[in-house]
Design a protein around this motif. Structure first.
Motif, mmCIF file in Angstrom:
data_model
loop_
_atom_site.group_PDB
_atom_site.id
_atom_site.type_symbol
_atom_site.label_atom_id
_atom_site.label_comp_id
_atom_site.label_asym_id
_atom_site.label_seq_id
_atom_site.Cartn_x
_atom_site.Cartn_y
_atom_site.Cartn_z
ATOM 1 N N LEU A 173 9.427 -18.123 -22.495
ATOM 2 C CA LEU A 173 10.188 -17.116 -23.210
ATOM 3 C C LEU A 173 11.441 -16.817 -22.409
ATOM 4 N N GLN A 174 12.565 -17.292 -22.907
ATOM 5 C CA GLN A 174 13.849 -16.999 -22.294
ATOM 6 C C GLN A 174 14.356 -15.684 -22.857
ATOM 7 N N MET A 175 14.541 -14.703 -22.001
ATOM 8 C CA MET A 175 14.941 -13.368 -22.406
ATOM 9 C C MET A 175 16.334 -13.082 -21.857
ATOM 10 N N ASN A 176 17.294 -12.931 -22.750
ATOM 11 C CA ASN A 176 18.664 -12.630 -22.387
ATOM 12 C C ASN A 176 19.058 -11.260 -22.913
ATOM 13 N N SER A 177 20.138 -10.731 -22.366
ATOM 14 C CA SER A 177 20.652 -9.420 -22.789
ATOM 15 C C SER A 177 19.547 -8.377 -22.814
ATOM 16 N N LEU A 178 18.794 -8.319 -21.753
ATOM 17 C CA LEU A 178 17.638 -7.431 -21.701
ATOM 18 C C LEU A 178 18.047 -5.968 -21.750
ATOM 19 N N LYS A 179 17.233 -5.183 -22.428
ATOM 20 C CA LYS A 179 17.443 -3.756 -22.599
ATOM 21 C C LYS A 179 16.291 -2.985 -21.961
ATOM 22 N N PRO A 180 16.521 -1.731 -21.577
ATOM 23 C CA PRO A 180 15.421 -0.942 -21.020
ATOM 24 C C PRO A 180 14.206 -0.867 -21.933
ATOM 25 N N GLU A 181 14.426 -0.854 -23.240
ATOM 26 C CA GLU A 181 13.313 -0.788 -24.166
ATOM 27 C C GLU A 181 12.481 -2.066 -24.209
ATOM 28 N N ASP A 182 12.975 -3.124 -23.568
ATOM 29 C CA ASP A 182 12.180 -4.341 -23.441
ATOM 30 C C ASP A 182 11.144 -4.236 -22.331
ATOM 31 N N THR A 183 11.220 -3.199 -21.532
ATOM 32 C CA THR A 183 10.272 -3.013 -20.448
ATOM 33 C C THR A 183 8.851 -2.939 -20.993
ATOM 34 N N ALA A 184 7.996 -3.795 -20.483
ATOM 35 C CA ALA A 184 6.619 -3.857 -20.959
ATOM 36 C C ALA A 184 5.862 -4.898 -20.160
ATOM 37 N N VAL A 185 4.562 -4.871 -20.308
ATOM 38 C CA VAL A 185 3.745 -5.986 -19.869
ATOM 39 C C VAL A 185 3.749 -7.015 -20.992
ATOM 40 N N TYR A 186 4.119 -8.231 -20.672
ATOM 41 C CA TYR A 186 4.166 -9.305 -21.652
ATOM 42 C C TYR A 186 2.944 -10.197 -21.469
ATOM 43 N N TYR A 187 2.246 -10.421 -22.568
ATOM 44 C CA TYR A 187 1.021 -11.198 -22.561
ATOM 45 C C TYR A 187 1.224 -12.523 -23.282
ATOM 46 N N CYS A 188 0.755 -13.562 -22.676
ATOM 47 C CA CYS A 188 0.747 -14.872 -23.302
ATOM 48 C C CYS A 188 -0.549 -15.046 -24.082
#
Length: 122
Positions: free
Chosen positions: A80-95
């Protein structure tokens, strides 16, 4: 038995980028799809991005044009390529992955990694 292991999480400033990786291992016969999830306000988890064995992708609206999911079938790995990250993207990401196993005659099941923390903050 299947295990999924994620990597690539960390702390990044708003507008920055991260690339998450997840590799599946174990008694795998085939992997139909792989996905990335994160907690949702009204549901335990929401699918951020999904990719099928044929390469078709789907994204939640909030990450469209910013995140890209890709898959290396030979390595049983999803990115998962994540660009232009925002504070609201903050989280635990699960595969997660929908997998058929070789150890018994059964249908496809969903498997989960332990999660990797993504923090977007200045």
């Amino acid at each position: 038995q299947v295990q999924l292991v994620e990597s690539g999480g960390g702390l990044v400033q708003p507008g920055g980028s991260l690339r998450l990786s997840c590799t599946a291992s174990g008694s795998i016969r085939s992997i139909y799809s792989m996905a990335w999830y994160r907690p949702a306000p009204r549901k335990q988890r929401e699918a951020v991005a999904v990719i099928t064995s044929g390469g078709r992708t789907n994204y939640v609206d909030s990450v469209k044009s910013r995140f890209t999911i890709s898959r290396d079938n030979a390595k049983n790995t999803v990115y998962l390529q994540m660009n232009s990250l925002k504070p609201e993207d903050t989280a635990v990401y699960y595969c997660s992955a929908r997998i058929t196993i070789t150890t018994m005659s059964s249908g496809a099941g969903d498997y989960w990694g332990p999660g990797t923390q993504v923090t977007v903050s200045s």
